[in-house]
Design a protein around this motif. Structure first.
Motif, PDB file in Angstrom:
ATOM      1  N   TYR A  76      -4.507   9.665  -1.269  1.00 44.19           N
ATOM      2  CA  TYR A  76      -5.239   8.447  -1.584  1.00 44.19           C
ATOM      3  C   TYR A  76      -4.302   7.296  -1.255  1.00 44.19           C
ATOM      4  N   CYS A  77      -4.857   6.238  -0.724  1.00 48.61           N
ATOM      5  CA  CYS A  77      -4.094   5.024  -0.469  1.00 48.61           C
ATOM      6  C   CYS A  77      -4.371   4.065  -1.622  1.00 48.61           C
ATOM      7  N   PHE A  78      -3.334   3.652  -2.297  1.00 52.75           N
ATOM      8  CA  PHE A  78      -3.452   2.639  -3.347  1.00 52.75           C
ATOM      9  C   PHE A  78      -2.977   1.305  -2.782  1.00 52.75           C
ATOM     10  N   VAL A  79      -3.816   0.305  -2.921  1.00 54.65           N
ATOM     11  CA  VAL A  79      -3.439  -1.058  -2.577  1.00 54.65           C
ATOM     12  C   VAL A  79      -3.137  -1.761  -3.885  1.00 54.65           C
ATOM     13  N   GLY A  80      -1.998  -2.410  -3.960  1.00 57.16           N
ATOM     14  CA  GLY A  80      -1.612  -3.136  -5.166  1.00 57.16           C
ATOM     15  C   GLY A  80      -1.239  -4.564  -4.846  1.00 57.16           C
ATOM     16  N   PHE A  81      -1.780  -5.487  -5.624  1.00 60.49           N
ATOM     17  CA  PHE A  81      -1.375  -6.888  -5.487  1.00 60.49           C
ATOM     18  C   PHE A  81      -0.017  -7.050  -6.161  1.00 60.49           C
ATOM     19  N   ILE A  82       0.912  -7.691  -5.464  1.00 60.35           N
ATOM     20  CA  ILE A  82       2.250  -7.879  -6.013  1.00 60.35           C
ATOM     21  C   ILE A  82       2.197  -8.913  -7.135  1.00 60.35           C
ATOM     22  N   GLU A  83       2.591  -8.485  -8.326  1.00 58.15           N
ATOM     23  CA  GLU A  83       2.653  -9.370  -9.500  1.00 58.15           C
ATOM     24  C   GLU A  83       4.011 -10.056  -9.569  1.00 58.15           C
ATOM     25  N   SER A  84       5.083  -9.261  -9.477  1.00 59.81           N
ATOM     26  CA  SER A  84       6.444  -9.798  -9.597  1.00 59.81           C
ATOM     27  C   SER A  84       7.388  -9.026  -8.696  1.00 59.81           C
ATOM     28  N   ILE A  85       8.419  -9.725  -8.271  1.00 62.44           N
ATOM     29  CA  ILE A  85       9.509  -9.090  -7.522  1.00 62.44           C
ATOM     30  C   ILE A  85      10.802  -9.412  -8.257  1.00 62.44           C
ATOM     31  N   PHE A  86      11.582  -8.377  -8.528  1.00 63.71           N
ATOM     32  CA  PHE A  86      12.862  -8.530  -9.219  1.00 63.71           C
ATOM     33  C   PHE A  86      13.963  -7.994  -8.319  1.00 63.71           C
ATOM     34  N   VAL A  87      15.113  -8.656  -8.338  1.00 65.83           N
ATOM     35  CA  VAL A  87      16.282  -8.187  -7.603  1.00 65.83           C
ATOM     36  C   VAL A  87      17.464  -8.112  -8.559  1.00 65.83           C
ATOM     37  N   ASN A  88      18.389  -7.217  -8.223  1.00 67.62           N
ATOM     38  CA  ASN A  88      19.658  -7.103  -8.946  1.00 67.62           C
ATOM     39  C   ASN A  88      20.770  -7.422  -7.980  1.00 67.62           C
ATOM     40  N   PHE A 129       0.856  -1.179   0.000  1.00 68.40           N
ATOM     41  CA  PHE A 129       0.000   0.000   0.000  1.00 68.40           C
ATOM     42  C   PHE A 129       0.890   1.226   0.000  1.00 68.40           C
ATOM     43  N   VAL A 130       0.492   2.222  -0.790  1.00 66.59           N
ATOM     44  CA  VAL A 130       1.252   3.454  -0.943  1.00 66.59           C
ATOM     45  C   VAL A 130       0.283   4.634  -0.903  1.00 66.59           C
ATOM     46  N   PHE A 131       0.813   5.797  -0.591  1.00 64.32           N
ATOM     47  CA  PHE A 131      -0.011   6.991  -0.450  1.00 64.32           C
ATOM     48  C   PHE A 131       0.439   8.047  -1.448  1.00 64.32           C
ATOM     49  N   VAL A 132      -0.530   8.642  -2.150  1.00 65.35           N
ATOM     50  CA  VAL A 132      -0.233   9.651  -3.172  1.00 65.35           C
ATOM     51  C   VAL A 132      -1.208  10.811  -3.000  1.00 65.35           C
ATOM     52  N   ARG A 133      -0.675  12.013  -2.997  1.00 67.05           N
ATOM     53  CA  ARG A 133      -1.529  13.203  -2.931  1.00 67.05           C
ATOM     54  C   ARG A 133      -2.174  13.460  -4.293  1.00 67.05           C
ATOM     55  N   MET A 185      12.758  -4.341  -7.152  1.00 69.79           N
ATOM     56  CA  MET A 185      11.643  -3.771  -7.894  1.00 69.79           C
ATOM     57  C   MET A 185      10.415  -4.657  -7.715  1.00 69.79           C
ATOM     58  N   LEU A 186       9.288  -4.048  -7.431  1.00 65.98           N
ATOM     59  CA  LEU A 186       8.030  -4.779  -7.318  1.00 65.98           C
ATOM     60  C   LEU A 186       7.062  -4.221  -8.341  1.00 65.98           C
ATOM     61  N   THR A 187       6.430  -5.094  -9.106  1.00 66.93           N
ATOM     62  CA  THR A 187       5.362  -4.661  -9.988  1.00 66.93           C
ATOM     63  C   THR A 187       4.055  -5.066  -9.326  1.00 66.93           C
ATOM     64  N   CYS A 188       3.071  -4.190  -9.420  1.00 67.38           N
ATOM     65  CA  CYS A 188       1.821  -4.372  -8.680  1.00 67.38           C
ATOM     66  C   CYS A 188       0.615  -4.050  -9.549  1.00 67.38           C
ATOM     67  N   LYS A 189      -0.434  -4.830  -9.379  1.00 67.94           N
ATOM     68  CA  LYS A 189      -1.707  -4.567 -10.042  1.00 67.94           C
ATOM     69  C   LYS A 189      -2.594  -3.822  -9.061  1.00 67.94           C
ATOM     70  N   LYS A 190      -3.158  -2.696  -9.507  1.00 71.01           N
ATOM     71  CA  LYS A 190      -4.018  -1.917  -8.623  1.00 71.01           C
ATOM     72  C   LYS A 190      -5.199  -2.759  -8.164  1.00 71.01           C
ATOM     73  N   ALA A 191      -5.462  -2.720  -6.870  1.00 68.42           N
ATOM     74  CA  ALA A 191      -6.598  -3.440  -6.298  1.00 68.42           C
ATOM     75  C   ALA A 191      -7.621  -2.479  -5.688  1.00 68.42           C
ATOM     76  N   ALA A 192      -7.152  -1.364  -5.139  1.00 66.37           N
ATOM     77  CA  ALA A 192      -8.063  -0.414  -4.503  1.00 66.37           C
ATOM     78  C   ALA A 192      -7.427   0.974  -4.468  1.00 66.37           C
ATOM     79  N   LYS A 193      -8.293   1.982  -4.499  1.00 62.53           N
ATOM     80  CA  LYS A 193      -7.904   3.384  -4.308  1.00 62.53           C
ATOM     81  C   LYS A 193      -8.825   3.920  -3.219  1.00 62.53           C
ATOM     82  N   ILE A 194      -8.243   4.246  -2.080  1.00 60.14           N
ATOM     83  CA  ILE A 194      -9.021   4.604  -0.902  1.00 60.14           C
ATOM     84  C   ILE A 194      -8.732   6.058  -0.521  1.00 60.14           C
TER      85      ILE A 194
END
Length: 166
Positions: A154-166, A52-56, A122-131
């Motif tokens: 707004y709080c965006f909830v994202g389902f984790i699709e993939s995780i990548f590391v370097n 979950f992340v927060f964006v103005r 790096m995490l790629t996420c599919k949007k699940a909710a905007k609160i």
């Protein structure tokens, strides 16, 4: 970039998010924007590993989040050059600056969004909710100190699709 399963993720969310910050990005190879973020978290909700992340509302990245189904979180090594990147991405708007050239990062498309080659996680996420988050949602009135202009998140909830590391 190496793909790993979410069960293999090794991360201290309090330092990686609260102290080091990260880039929140949405869009595709043709049109994207990124911003520095420092509020969010990880967990498991609605039967999915999630972030979950927060964006103005005022952030240019909000336009990209609203019109795209995916977003990413890119975490960087704790090196001085990346502190500058995170500082710049948090103070310069993609509306008025070409962030790709300004930041000196290499965007890579993954799972329908953009991550950065220089990131170590790096995490790629599919949007699940905007609160919507606003004063009516706060129980602790001290939280209002974070909103002197009333510029809510707004709080965006994202389902984790993939995780990548370097």
């Amino acid at each position: 970039m190496k793909k790993i399963d979410y069960t293999r993720l090794e991360l201290n969310p309090f330092s990686s998010i609260g102290e080091d910050d990260f880039l929140l990005t949405s869009g595709n190879k043709d049109s994207w924007n990124t911003m520095t973020a420092g509020w969010g978290g990880f967990g498991y909700i609605w039967n999915h590993p999630a972030v979950f992340v927060f964006v103005r509302e005022s952030r240019y990245t909000m336009e990209f989040l609203d019109r795209n189904d995916f977003f990413s979180l890119s975490f960087f090594p704790p090196e001085e050059k990346y502190r500058h990147v995170l500082s710049t991405a948090g103070t310069k708007s993609g509306k008025t600056f070409d962030k790709m050239n300004l930041l000196g990062l290499t965007p890579v498309e993954a799972d329908g969004t953009i991550v950065f080659e220089q990131a170590n996680l790096m995490l790629t996420c599919k949007k699940a909710a905007k609160i919507p988050i606003g004063k009516e949602t706060f129980i602790d009135s001290g939280i209002m100190n974070n909103y002197p202009q009333g510029d809510w998140h707004y709080c965006f909830v994202g389902f984790i699709e993939s995780i990548f590391v370097n």
